[in-house]
Motif scaffolding. Structure first.
Motif, mmCIF file in Angstrom:
data_model
loop_
_atom_site.group_PDB
_atom_site.id
_atom_site.type_symbol
_atom_site.label_atom_id
_atom_site.label_comp_id
_atom_site.label_asym_id
_atom_site.label_seq_id
_atom_site.Cartn_x
_atom_site.Cartn_y
_atom_site.Cartn_z
ATOM 1 N N PRO A 246 0.809 -1.231 0.000
ATOM 2 C CA PRO A 246 0.000 0.000 0.000
ATOM 3 C C PRO A 246 0.837 1.275 0.000
ATOM 4 C CG PRO A 246 -0.883 -1.560 1.591
ATOM 5 C CD PRO A 246 0.423 -2.118 1.096
ATOM 6 N N ALA A 247 1.954 1.277 0.689
ATOM 7 C CA ALA A 247 2.807 2.467 0.709
ATOM 8 C C ALA A 247 3.405 2.722 -0.671
ATOM 9 C CB ALA A 247 3.916 2.313 1.747
ATOM 10 N N ALA B 25 2.545 6.004 -2.954
ATOM 11 C CA ALA B 25 3.600 6.880 -3.469
ATOM 12 C C ALA B 25 3.534 6.979 -4.984
ATOM 13 C CB ALA B 25 4.964 6.365 -3.027
ATOM 14 N N ALA B 26 3.260 5.860 -5.641
ATOM 15 C CA ALA B 26 3.158 5.870 -7.106
ATOM 16 C C ALA B 26 1.955 6.693 -7.559
ATOM 17 C CB ALA B 26 3.052 4.440 -7.632
ATOM 18 N N GLU B 27 0.846 6.546 -6.850
ATOM 19 C CA GLU B 27 -0.350 7.310 -7.210
ATOM 20 C C GLU B 27 -0.134 8.803 -6.990
ATOM 21 O OE1 GLU B 27 -5.024 7.674 -5.934
ATOM 22 O OE2 GLU B 27 -4.000 5.772 -5.637
ATOM 23 N N GLU C 264 12.888 6.134 0.403
ATOM 24 C CA GLU C 264 12.181 5.270 1.354
ATOM 25 C C GLU C 264 11.726 3.988 0.680
ATOM 26 O OE1 GLU C 264 9.016 7.485 3.122
ATOM 27 O OE2 GLU C 264 10.377 8.900 4.098
ATOM 28 N N VAL C 265 11.204 4.109 -0.537
ATOM 29 C CA VAL C 265 10.763 2.915 -1.265
ATOM 30 C C VAL C 265 11.950 2.001 -1.548
ATOM 31 C CG1 VAL C 265 9.803 2.112 -3.462
ATOM 32 C CG2 VAL C 265 8.728 4.014 -2.273
ATOM 33 N N ILE C 266 13.066 2.579 -1.950
ATOM 34 C CA ILE C 266 14.261 1.777 -2.224
ATOM 35 C C ILE C 266 14.757 1.097 -0.952
ATOM 36 C CG2 ILE C 266 16.706 1.948 -2.873
ATOM 37 C CD1 ILE C 266 15.820 4.094 -4.919
ATOM 38 N N LYS D 190 15.263 -3.907 2.242
ATOM 39 C CA LYS D 190 14.929 -4.734 3.404
ATOM 40 C C LYS D 190 14.222 -6.014 2.975
ATOM 41 C CE LYS D 190 14.562 -0.939 6.715
ATOM 42 N NZ LYS D 190 13.630 -0.154 7.544
ATOM 43 N N GLN D 191 13.321 -5.903 2.012
ATOM 44 C CA GLN D 191 12.610 -7.082 1.526
ATOM 45 C C GLN D 191 13.562 -8.050 0.841
ATOM 46 O OE1 GLN D 191 9.476 -5.561 -0.943
ATOM 47 N NE2 GLN D 191 8.515 -4.467 0.753
#
Length: 99
Positions: A11-12, A16-18, A52-54, A59-60
Motif C-alpha cells: 500500500p505504501a 507513493a506511485a499514485e 524510502e521505497v528503495i 529490506k525485503q
C-alpha cells in the motif's frame, strides 16, 4: 513469511506511485506558473519518497536472501538424511541376501 512483508509495504508503494502520477498529471498545465523553488521542493520530496521505497525494497530483498539461506540449509540436511537412508536400505538388502 517474506510475502507478508512484501504485501505489508505494497500500500505504501502504491500510494507513493499514485501521488507521483497525480503530481505529474496535474503539474503539466501549471509548470509555467509555479516557481522554481516549489519545483525543487517537490523534487526533493520525491527523492525522499523514492529513497524510502528503495530502502523498503532493500529490506525485503535482505529478508528474501535470509529465507533462501535457511531453505538451502534445510535442503542440504534433507539430502543428507535421504542419502543416509538410502545407504541403510542398500545395506539391509545386502544383509538380507547374504543370510
Amino acid at each position: 513469511m517474506v510475502w507478508f512483508a512484501i504485501l505489508r509495504h505494497a500500500p505504501a508503494v502504491l500510494a507513493a506511485a499514485e501521488a507521483l502520477f497525480q503530481r505529474t498529471k496535474t503539474g503539466r498545465a501549471d509548470d509555467h506558473t509555479r516557481s522554481i523553488e516549489m519545483r525543487i521542493d517537490e523534487l526533493a520530496e520525491s527523492s525522499r519518497a523514492s529513497a524510502e521505497v528503495i530502502q523498503d525494497m532493500a529490506k525485503q530483498l535482505q529478508a528474501l536472501a535470509m529465507v533462501h539461506d535457511v531453505t538451502v540449509r534445510h535442503m542440504r540436511a534433507a539430502i543428507g538424511i535421504s542419502v543416509a537412508a538410502s545407504l541403510v536400505a542398500v545395506a539391509a538388502v545386502v544383509i538380507a541376501f547374504v543370510r
